[in-house]
Scaffold this active site. Sequence first.
Site, PDB file in Angstrom:
ATOM      1  N   CYS A   6       5.923 -66.634   6.842  1.00 43.32           N
ATOM      2  CA  CYS A   6       5.519 -68.005   6.479  1.00 43.32           C
ATOM      3  C   CYS A   6       4.097 -67.984   5.934  1.00 43.32           C
ATOM      4  CB  CYS A   6       5.601 -68.932   7.686  1.00 43.32           C
ATOM      5  SG  CYS A   6       7.270 -69.443   8.147  1.00 43.32           S
ATOM      6  N   HIS A  98      14.707 -62.192   5.376  1.00 45.27           N
ATOM      7  CA  HIS A  98      14.215 -61.495   4.174  1.00 45.27           C
ATOM      8  C   HIS A  98      15.260 -60.509   3.700  1.00 45.27           C
ATOM      9  CE1 HIS A  98      12.758 -59.343   7.771  1.00 45.27           C
ATOM     10  NE2 HIS A  98      12.897 -58.213   7.078  1.00 45.27           N
TER      11      HIS A  98
HETATM   12  P1  AMP Z   1      12.367 -55.647   8.795  1.00 47.20           P
HETATM   13  O1  AMP Z   1      11.925 -54.449   9.587  1.00 47.20           O
HETATM   14  O2  AMP Z   1      13.741 -55.544   8.190  1.00 47.20           O
HETATM   15  O3  AMP Z   1      12.174 -56.916   9.604  1.00 47.20           O
HETATM   16  O4  AMP Z   1      11.408 -55.721   7.537  1.00 47.20           O
HETATM   17  C1  AMP Z   1      10.085 -56.136   7.625  1.00 47.20           C
HETATM   18  C2  AMP Z   1       9.358 -55.485   6.494  1.00 47.20           C
HETATM   19  O5  AMP Z   1       8.142 -56.152   6.318  1.00 47.20           O
HETATM   20  C3  AMP Z   1       9.026 -54.003   6.713  1.00 47.20           C
HETATM   21  O6  AMP Z   1       9.624 -53.212   5.696  1.00 47.20           O
HETATM   22  C4  AMP Z   1       7.499 -53.977   6.657  1.00 47.20           C
HETATM   23  O7  AMP Z   1       6.992 -52.826   6.019  1.00 47.20           O
HETATM   24  C5  AMP Z   1       7.194 -55.238   5.863  1.00 47.20           C
HETATM   25  N1  AMP Z   1       5.876 -55.816   6.104  1.00 47.20           N
HETATM   26  C6  AMP Z   1       5.272 -56.035   7.295  1.00 47.20           C
HETATM   27  N2  AMP Z   1       4.073 -56.624   7.119  1.00 47.20           N
HETATM   28  C7  AMP Z   1       3.919 -56.791   5.779  1.00 47.20           C
HETATM   29  C8  AMP Z   1       2.899 -57.337   4.947  1.00 47.20           C
HETATM   30  N3  AMP Z   1       1.768 -57.861   5.478  1.00 47.20           N
HETATM   31  N4  AMP Z   1       3.067 -57.326   3.619  1.00 47.20           N
HETATM   32  C9  AMP Z   1       4.196 -56.813   3.072  1.00 47.20           C
HETATM   33  N5  AMP Z   1       5.215 -56.302   3.795  1.00 47.20           N
HETATM   34  C10 AMP Z   1       5.080 -56.281   5.124  1.00 47.20           C
END
Ligand code: AMP
Length: 112
Positions: A6, A98
């Site tokens: 968010c 996502h």
């Molecule tokens: P999931 O593990 O499927 O919930 O995916 C979450 C994703 O968010 C992971 O691939 C992380 O590398 C990514 N992620 C976490 N923090 C950030 C951030 N600040 N900016 C971009 N991606 C992020």
Amino acid sequence: MDCLFCKIAAGEIPSTKVYEDERVVVFRDIAPAAPVHLLAIPRQHIESAAVIDEQTAELVGYIFTVIARVARNEGLENGFRIVSNIGKDGGQTVPHLHFHILAGRELAWPAG
Ligand code: AMP
């Protein structure tokens, strides 16, 4: 709400956005698992794909049209993968719906 995605959607936490409109944001994953690794999210907070319902179905369909457009813009004509992790066993770490868009190399299947 204390939700990382968010805050990214609102611009309160920086990200590398490749697309945004009033409903959807697409940005680069901070820890890419492939040469191209994007995340497509709704601005609306939805916890995961497990709670998509009649109210949110149109929005989710719209996200897929955005993904197709972004994939064309990113030149992903060799193909790509869309993944949505759900809950603990699904490997979800951020509880905001996502869709991962992975591309740029041949991806193994089945995953994990
Ligand atoms: P999931 O593990 O499927 O919930 O995916 C979450 C994703 O968010 C992971 O691939 C992380 O590398 C990514 N992620 C976490 N923090 C950030 C951030 N600040 N900016 C971009 N991606 C992020």
